[in-house]
Design a protein around this motif. Structure first.
Motif: not given
Length: 368
Positions: A37-44
């Motif tokens: 599976e593809i895991e996408v982590h979003l942050s700044t």
């Protein structure tokens, strides 16, 4: 719709089994997990300096270089965490000491030490070591300019040898393929193609704003600097090579930034050597890698708006609403049927008139 090669402003980096994509202060990390599976982590990430500093020419290049090292190390650690979960080994004594001394700040301290060590090693290997190698020829070559060119050539050969050496590792080979997927996604967007697997696959894996090109420009700019900046003291020569590293990095960044925002023929020619060098650090990705790159891009960048395409919602057609049938309420009187209208000119049917015809029985009685 945009079809020029104007920079989209996004950049990225290949990580372990994934890609980091950054758009201004927002970044995403797309990773292909062990389960597929593809895991996408979003942050700044706001960086080590304020926005005003990032607008100063040359200075912003130094700041962005440090930011790329810090954020890159952070993203590599994050991507590696998916594959460290299977490792049940106990933390080392050094990890326990760091946790005990720095507590919640332990990770940041370790990151800072790692980045600082990386910078020191890079300066020592690619800036100081080539100087000492070239200095052995000083007894045979009088011209400082020629020695500066030889020093730059040694620096370039060391870099190429380093890349070729690490490319023998299987994990690095896959990182280079993800690096190719990153470039292909950005090129796909900036050439006006819709971002999908088919279009990304046919896009170029070389890009003017690549870090590999940046490293080559650093080496070329360093040759120019050291040709014109000359001192007699060997110690001062070493000091200048260390002190000028931020300036060289800043000037190199300005060139890379200009190359990514212009279609000037001369700039394109000067960018060619860096793009040729990318043949060592970018490899062809497979479709699974491209899917990870697309997921990372979609998380931080609206490529449809950049290309002037309709938003994603406009592609979804809402079903037409059917008018509800009128239901008769209980006890509601039925509507009376409309009376038939008389057509104009139609004669009315006359009712039969009564006639005074004598009764036959009466007539017979009268005759008798």
């Amino acid at each position: 719709m945009k079809t020029t090669g104007k920079s989209s402003g996004i950049g990225g980096q290949a990580v372990l089994e994934g890609i980091m994509m950054k758009n201004e202060d927002v970044y995403s990390i797309g990773v292909r997990r062990p389960d597929g599976e593809i895991e996408v982590h979003l942050s700044t990430y706001e960086g080590v300096a304020g926005k005003k500093v990032k607008k100063i020419p040359v200075v912003r290049g130094v700041v962005n270089f440090v930011d790329s090292l810090v954020l890159g190390m952070k993203c590599l650690t994050f991507s590696a965490s998916f594959y460290d979960e299977e490792d049940d080994s106990k933390p080392s004594k050094a990890d326990l000491v760091m946790q005990k001394v720095f507590r919640d700040q332990a990770e940041k301290v370790v990151m800072g030490i790692t980045v600082a060590f990386s910078i020191v090693m890079a300066v020592a290997i690619f800036m100081i070591f080539p100087y000492f190698l070239a200095n052995y020829l000083r007894g045979y070559i009088v011209s400082d300019s020629i020695l500066a060119v030889i020093e730059g050539a040694i620096r370039l050969l060391l870099f190429i040898g380093y890349v070729l050496l690490i490319s023998l590792m299987k994990d690095i080979q896959r990182v280079f393929r993800y690096h190719g997927a990153e470039h292909k996604c950005i090129n796909c967007i900036e050439t006006g193609l819709e971002l999908n697997v088919e279009n990304v696959r046919i896009s170029s894996k070389r890009h003017k704003r690549c870090g590999t090109s940046f490293m080559l420009i650093v080496m070329v700019i360093s040759i120019i600097f050291f040709i014109f900046i000359r001192v007699d003291s060997p110690i001062l020569r070493v000091v200048f090579r260390v002190a000028l590293v931020p300036v060289i990095a800043g000037v190199s960044y300005e060139f890379i930034r200009l190359a990514g925002n212009t279609d000037n023929v001369l700039i394109g020619i000067l960018s060619k050597p860096g793009m040729w060098l990318q043949a060592l650090t970018t490899k062809e990705p497979d479709d699974d890698m491209i899917e990870v790159a697309i997921a990372a891009v979609d998380a931080v960048f609206d490529w449809r708006e950049y290309q002037g395409r309709p938003s994603e919602e406009s592609y979804i057609q809402e079903p037409e609403e059917e008018e509800p049938e009128e239901e008769e309420l209980p006890g509601q009187p039925e509507e009376a049927e409309p009376e038939e209208e008389e057509l104009p000119g139609q004669p009315e049917e006359a009712e039969p008139e009564e006639t005074d015809i004598p009764d036959i029985q009466e007539i017979l009685e009268a005759e008798e």
